[in-house]
Write an enzyme that holds these catalytic residues in place. Structure first.
Site, short mmCIF file in Angstrom:
data_model
loop_
_atom_site.label_atom_id
_atom_site.label_comp_id
_atom_site.label_asym_id
_atom_site.label_seq_id
_atom_site.Cartn_x
_atom_site.Cartn_y
_atom_site.Cartn_z
CG HIS A 34 -0.26 -0.31 2.51
ND1 HIS A 34 0.62 0.57 3.09
CD2 HIS A 34 -0.29 -1.40 3.32
CE1 HIS A 34 1.07 0.07 4.21
NE2 HIS A 34 0.56 -1.14 4.37
CD GLU A 35 -1.82 5.96 -1.05
OE1 GLU A 35 -1.67 7.07 -0.48
OE2 GLU A 35 -2.91 5.56 -1.49
CG HIS A 37 4.30 -1.75 1.87
ND1 HIS A 37 2.98 -2.12 1.93
CD2 HIS A 37 4.93 -2.45 2.83
CE1 HIS A 37 2.81 -3.01 2.89
NE2 HIS A 37 3.98 -3.23 3.46
CG ASP A 150 5.01 -2.59 11.75
OD1 ASP A 150 4.09 -3.12 12.39
OD2 ASP A 150 4.98 -2.45 10.52
CB SER A 185 -2.46 -1.67 8.31
OG SER A 185 -2.39 -3.06 8.58
CB SER A 186 -1.43 -5.58 4.45
OG SER A 186 -0.27 -4.98 3.95
O1 PAF Z 1 6.94 -5.38 8.73
C1 PAF Z 1 6.82 -6.41 8.02
O2 PAF Z 1 6.14 -6.41 6.99
C2 PAF Z 1 7.54 -7.68 8.44
O3 PAF Z 1 7.56 -7.82 9.82
C3 PAF Z 1 8.96 -7.80 7.86
C4 PAF Z 1 9.87 -6.72 8.37
C5 PAF Z 1 8.90 -7.73 6.34
C6 PAF Z 1 9.55 -9.15 8.25
O4 PAF Z 1 8.80 -10.22 7.79
#
Ligand code: PAF
Length: 279
Positions: A34-35, A37, A150, A185-186
């Site tokens: 998503h945005e 990422h 996160d 968030s996904s």
């Molecule tokens: O934040 C995430 O999407 C996951 O915890 C990660 C860092 C890709 C590890 O699987």
């Protein structure tokens, strides 16, 4: 843009880039991009000659009761987004490529991983540290990009890199929110219409706590109580935790002095969502 499915393919590609003297950035993800990422990928593309995005729903960070099977997946859409941003390589391994049947070596962490999400997800950060270490060994990036959403994961990865002398710069990027405030968030895709509205209580409570701190409140218990009371006005919300912790050690604090992290995990129906602010 290439898509690699094996460790060897990634290693060969990175070796080629290194021969040409190019720098490499890594954005580790679990896909369904998503945005949030996209902001990590854009920064990585700006700051590196080549960017690798890993798309891997890592089984070792999910407890048997969690949503490993139902976690949303859409590789085709993910690849289209990566390509549009200028990513050079997507690494999409099968779990068997990452974990041998007799795999038994873990990267684990004390202290920082025992609070907040680590309390209700006791094996989660061991899985995260292990897979991120593996990705670092496979891709050998100069820089790796993680979202502030996160926040505990970001603090843990920074500490792991420091403690294990990994020669990688960790870049943290700000939370990206929907227009109405909900952190991207996904897992937001799990929410039905009613839950989507109810989920706004997370960001509202985050903004409330942040305002109190910015206006000078230094009593962590008071800020936490106000945030909790606010969340409790929403009938569909069930609090997992609301905590104010030291931004480095992730341990609870009484008096607010920077750096701090105020973080929460709240169930909206069956969906567990997280949000936070840092100062
Ligand atoms: O934040 C995430 O999407 C996951 O915890 C990660 C860092 C890709 C590890 O699987």
């Amino acid at each position: 843009m290439k898509v690699a499915y094996t460790v060897q393919e990634v290693r060969e590609q990175v070796k080629e880039w290194r021969k040409e003297g190019l720098t490499v950035g890594l954005v580790p993800t679990m896909g369904y991009l998503h945005e949030g990422h996209a902001s990590l990928m854009k920064k990585a593309v700006e700051e590196n000659d080549r960017v690798v995005v890993s798309v891997f729903v890592n089984p070792t960070q999910f407890a048997p009761t969690e949503d490993l099977e139902s976690y949303p997946r859409d590789l085709e859409k993910d690849c289209a987004l990566c390509e549009s941003i200028g990513v050079s390589l997507v690494f999409h391994p099968e779990p068997e490529e990452m974990y041998a049947p007799d795999f038994c070596t873990w990267v684990d962490m004390d202290v920082l991983s025992k609070t907040l999400c680590g309390k209700s997800r006791p094996i989660h950060f061991r899985g995260v540290c292990t897979v991120v270490s593996k990705l670092f060994h496979i891709v050998t990036p100069d820089k790796a990009y993680f979202g502030q959403k996160d926040a505990q994961q970001l603090a843990i990865i920074r500490r792991m890199v420091r403690d294990l002398n990994m020669d990688i710069e960790i870049v943290g990027c700000p939370i990206v929110r929907e227009e109405d405030g909900l952190a991207k968030s996904s897992r937001n895709t799990y929410l039905n219409e009613e839950e989507r509205k109810a989920a706004l209580i997370l960001s509202k409570s985050i903004f409330l706590g942040q305002k109190m701190v910015e206006e000078g409140e230094t009593d962590a218990a008071k800020v936490k109580a106000a945030m909790v009371a606010n969340i409790e006005t929403e009938p569909l919300a069930k609090i997992d935790y609301v905590e104010i912790v030291d931004g480095m050690s992730m341990q609870p604090i009484e008096t607010i002095k920077t750096p701090i992290l105020a973080a929460m995990a709240v169930y909206i129906g069956k969906t567990r969502l997280i949000d936070n602010f840092i100062l």
